[in-house]
Design a protein around this motif. Structure first.
Motif, PDB file in Angstrom:
ATOM      1  N   TRP A  21       0.869  -1.180   0.000  1.00  0.00           N
ATOM      2  CA  TRP A  21       0.000   0.000   0.000  1.00  0.00           C
ATOM      3  C   TRP A  21       0.903   1.227   0.000  1.00  0.00           C
ATOM      4  N   LEU A  22       0.918   1.966  -1.103  1.00  0.00           N
ATOM      5  CA  LEU A  22       1.815   3.110  -1.261  1.00  0.00           C
ATOM      6  C   LEU A  22       1.079   4.440  -1.289  1.00  0.00           C
ATOM      7  N   LEU A  23      -0.236   4.394  -1.229  1.00  0.00           N
ATOM      8  CA  LEU A  23      -1.040   5.593  -1.456  1.00  0.00           C
ATOM      9  C   LEU A  23      -1.068   6.470  -0.215  1.00  0.00           C
ATOM     10  N   GLN A  24      -0.859   7.773  -0.456  1.00  0.00           N
ATOM     11  CA  GLN A  24      -0.862   8.750   0.627  1.00  0.00           C
ATOM     12  C   GLN A  24      -1.551  10.024   0.157  1.00  0.00           C
ATOM     13  N   PRO A  25      -1.966  10.885   1.093  1.00  0.00           N
ATOM     14  CA  PRO A  25      -2.537  12.166   0.680  1.00  0.00           C
ATOM     15  C   PRO A  25      -1.541  12.973  -0.133  1.00  0.00           C
ATOM     16  N   ALA A  26      -2.043  13.712  -1.104  1.00  0.00           N
ATOM     17  CA  ALA A  26      -1.195  14.497  -1.999  1.00  0.00           C
ATOM     18  C   ALA A  26      -0.463  15.588  -1.241  1.00  0.00           C
ATOM     19  N   GLU A  32      -7.723  21.861  -0.888  1.00  0.00           N
ATOM     20  CA  GLU A  32      -8.772  21.144  -1.635  1.00  0.00           C
ATOM     21  C   GLU A  32      -8.294  19.806  -2.192  1.00  0.00           C
ATOM     22  N   THR A  33      -7.002  19.674  -2.416  1.00  0.00           N
ATOM     23  CA  THR A  33      -6.494  18.409  -2.956  1.00  0.00           C
ATOM     24  C   THR A  33      -5.623  17.660  -1.969  1.00  0.00           C
ATOM     25  N   ALA A  34      -5.433  18.205  -0.781  1.00  0.00           N
ATOM     26  CA  ALA A  34      -4.532  17.586   0.192  1.00  0.00           C
ATOM     27  C   ALA A  34      -5.039  16.232   0.668  1.00  0.00           C
ATOM     28  N   GLN A  35      -6.352  15.999   0.580  1.00  0.00           N
ATOM     29  CA  GLN A  35      -6.908  14.738   1.063  1.00  0.00           C
ATOM     30  C   GLN A  35      -7.034  13.684  -0.028  1.00  0.00           C
ATOM     31  N   LEU A  36      -6.707  14.045  -1.267  1.00  0.00           N
ATOM     32  CA  LEU A  36      -6.777  13.062  -2.346  1.00  0.00           C
ATOM     33  C   LEU A  36      -5.623  12.066  -2.221  1.00  0.00           C
ATOM     34  N   LEU A  37      -5.943  10.790  -2.350  1.00  0.00           N
ATOM     35  CA  LEU A  37      -4.906   9.769  -2.328  1.00  0.00           C
ATOM     36  C   LEU A  37      -4.174   9.756  -3.661  1.00  0.00           C
ATOM     37  N   VAL A  38      -2.859   9.681  -3.604  1.00  0.00           N
ATOM     38  CA  VAL A  38      -2.045   9.613  -4.819  1.00  0.00           C
ATOM     39  C   VAL A  38      -0.904   8.623  -4.604  1.00  0.00           C
ATOM     40  N   ALA A  39      -0.367   8.126  -5.707  1.00  0.00           N
ATOM     41  CA  ALA A  39       0.826   7.274  -5.668  1.00  0.00           C
ATOM     42  C   ALA A  39       2.001   8.165  -6.028  1.00  0.00           C
ATOM     43  N   GLU A  40       2.506   8.871  -5.041  1.00  0.00           N
ATOM     44  CA  GLU A  40       3.527   9.898  -5.231  1.00  0.00           C
ATOM     45  C   GLU A  40       4.913   9.353  -4.925  1.00  0.00           C
ATOM     46  N   ILE A  41       5.898   9.792  -5.692  1.00  0.00           N
ATOM     47  CA  ILE A  41       7.287   9.403  -5.420  1.00  0.00           C
ATOM     48  C   ILE A  41       7.762  10.125  -4.167  1.00  0.00           C
ATOM     49  N   ARG A  42       8.229   9.361  -3.202  1.00  0.00           N
ATOM     50  CA  ARG A  42       8.711   9.933  -1.946  1.00  0.00           C
ATOM     51  C   ARG A  42      10.213   9.695  -1.820  1.00  0.00           C
ATOM     52  N   ILE A 195     -14.000  10.336 -11.121  1.00  0.00           N
ATOM     53  CA  ILE A 195     -13.486   8.962 -11.194  1.00  0.00           C
ATOM     54  C   ILE A 195     -12.268   8.765 -10.295  1.00  0.00           C
ATOM     55  N   LEU A 196     -11.970   9.731  -9.411  1.00  0.00           N
ATOM     56  CA  LEU A 196     -10.883   9.544  -8.458  1.00  0.00           C
ATOM     57  C   LEU A 196     -11.413   8.834  -7.221  1.00  0.00           C
ATOM     58  N   SER A 197     -10.682   7.847  -6.757  1.00  0.00           N
ATOM     59  CA  SER A 197     -11.105   7.069  -5.607  1.00  0.00           C
ATOM     60  C   SER A 197     -10.567   7.663  -4.310  1.00  0.00           C
ATOM     61  N   ASP A 198     -11.404   7.628  -3.277  1.00  0.00           N
ATOM     62  CA  ASP A 198     -10.970   8.078  -1.950  1.00  0.00           C
ATOM     63  C   ASP A 198     -10.636   6.900  -1.044  1.00  0.00           C
ATOM     64  N   THR A 199     -10.699   5.696  -1.602  1.00  0.00           N
ATOM     65  CA  THR A 199     -10.427   4.501  -0.787  1.00  0.00           C
ATOM     66  C   THR A 199      -9.313   3.639  -1.362  1.00  0.00           C
ATOM     67  N   GLY A 200      -8.571   4.155  -2.326  1.00  0.00           N
ATOM     68  CA  GLY A 200      -7.528   3.379  -2.954  1.00  0.00           C
ATOM     69  C   GLY A 200      -7.970   2.809  -4.282  1.00  0.00           C
ATOM     70  N   CYS A 201      -7.026   2.252  -5.008  1.00  0.00           N
ATOM     71  CA  CYS A 201      -7.306   1.689  -6.330  1.00  0.00           C
ATOM     72  C   CYS A 201      -7.498   0.177  -6.195  1.00  0.00           C
ATOM     73  N   VAL A 212      -6.525   6.121  -8.887  1.00  0.00           N
ATOM     74  CA  VAL A 212      -5.649   6.957  -8.074  1.00  0.00           C
ATOM     75  C   VAL A 212      -4.496   7.398  -8.968  1.00  0.00           C
ATOM     76  N   LEU A 213      -4.232   8.681  -9.021  1.00  0.00           N
ATOM     77  CA  LEU A 213      -3.166   9.188  -9.879  1.00  0.00           C
ATOM     78  C   LEU A 213      -1.785   8.822  -9.335  1.00  0.00           C
TER      79      LEU A 213
END
Length: 391
Positions: A21-26, A32-42, A195-201, A212-213
């Motif tokens: 599980w790699l998804l985290q808030p943006a 407005e977008t801080a709560q969207l889950l994304v697969a971001e490079i950390r 079409i963006l998911s708030d619970t993961g892909c 999830v982007l």
């Protein structure tokens, strides 16, 4: 490869194989977008890869492409300087190009009333920027260009390089895809599509809520098989077929017939039948429409054999990296062939009767596989399919 799964191919593969599980808030910096889950490079530090003056001229989309290309060239053990310049090629697919720079420039001009922008704004934004920067870094002097066909971009880029190698137009090609789309503006635009998911892909799972982007890049060194073998290259896989099609029906709605035609074209190009395919790396976005339509397309191609073909969706771990996603999934397909492991469709919850496939739920599995189909289907009805074979 560089992705949310890690800063190298090995790290990305490990994350996908383990179904992490790699998804985290943006972290784009807006409420407005801080709560969207994304697969971001950390944990990525541009200064560890580029001089400070270079960082100012490269949008992250180009940084990712250059880093992935460097790893690909190192793994291939190839000295591009030994290839005649006109016999080299670089093709990079991207759906959004320098989106981070574009978003930042728009904020400065329209939000802050800036009188001027950084002089390198245009080179950072342009869709061909990633391809050009890879060419500069690797001294590729033959044909260099970008491919932009939404989520099929990377697959089209690899397919074109494949065709160029096979036709004898070039001797070696660097091809793949890169995307850095996790800007505030881009995420708001995707949010507007609902079409963006708030619970993961969760591709193919009942109750899935969307995509999830993600972001990152994957690049490949392509050579004629006999040439690579003669120089003792560590060949990851053999690319044997490429097919594409256009639905010409809707700018957003997928079409099973169009998808199936692309797969059929790839099979015809490889001169194999559908019975030869052991595994499918699906486009698998996790949206209601795409997953059902892709399963219908696979049914058209494989018929009654479909339930016995394992199908995986790497976006469940890496997110949907838009124009780079086809390169991600091709890379994972090659690692599946190399290690004889089929990654799971991670975070699966329960079967959807509308998706009657073996999606490798819950845990990856060992399997003997020789030929893998990798699908990429994009807005605009732009479909691409690649076939890779174990060496």
């Amino acid at each position: 490869m560089i992705s949310a799964g890690g800063l190298t191919l090995a790290d990305s593969w490990h994350s996908v194989r383990e179904g992490r599980w790699l998804l985290q808030p943006a972290s784009a910096g807006y409420a407005e977008t801080a709560q969207l889950l994304v697969a971001e490079i950390r944990g990525f530090d541009p200064d560890a890869h580029f001089e400070r003056r270079e960082v100012t001229t490269l949008d992250p989309v180009a940084q990712f492409a250059v880093i992935a290309a460097r790893e690909a060239v190192a793994m291939a053990g190839i000295d591009l300087a030994q290839t005649p310049p006109e016999r080299t090629r670089c093709i990079v697919g991207s759906g959004a190009g320098g989106e981070r720079t574009h978003d930042d420039a728009s904020r400065k001009v329209y939000g802050e009333g800036a009188a001027r922008l950084h002089p390198m704004t245009v080179p950072r934004i342009m869709l061909s920027g990633a391809a050009s920067q890879v060419a500069l870094d690797q001294k590729i002097m033959g044909g260099v260009f970008a491919v932009s066909s939404a989520c099929a971009s990377a697959a089209h880029a690899v397919g074109q390089a494949f065709a160029d190698i096979r036709a004898g137009v070039v001797d070696v090609a660097l091809a793949g895809g890169s995307e850095s789309c996790l800007s505030h503006g881009c995420m708001k635009a995707w949010q507007a599509l609902h079409i963006l998911s708030d619970t993961g892909c969760r591709p193919f799972s009942l109750g899935r809520r969307g995509l999830v982007l993600g972001e990152g890049a994957a690049m490949f060194v392509l050579e004629a098989y006999d040439v690579a073998a003669a120089r003792g290259a560590d060949i990851l896989a053999e690319l044997i077929g490429f097919g594409m099609s256009c639905d010409a029906g809707s700018i957003t709605a997928p079409n099973a017939g169009g998808m199936a035609r692309a797969i059929g074209s790839a099979l015809g190009d490889a001169q194999i039948t559908a019975d030869a395919v052991d595994h499918v790396n699906a486009h698998g976005t996790g949206t209601q429409a795409n997953d059902v339509t892709e399963c219908a397309a696979l049914r058209l191609v494989f018929g009654d054999r479909l339930p016995h073909i394992p199908v995986t969706a790497n976006k469940s771990v890496l997110g949907h990296a838009l124009g780079a996603s086809g390169a991600f999934e091709l890379a994972m397909s090659m690692m599946s062939l190399r290690e004889q492991v089929l990654p799971c469709t991670a975070h699966f919850e329960s079967p959807d009767p509308a998706c009657p496939i073996d999606c490798i739920p819950h845990a990856s599995r060992d399997a003997e596989v020789t030929t893998i189909l990798s699908n990429s289907f994009a807005f605009g009805g732009l479909n691409a399919a690649l076939l890779v074979q174990r060496v």
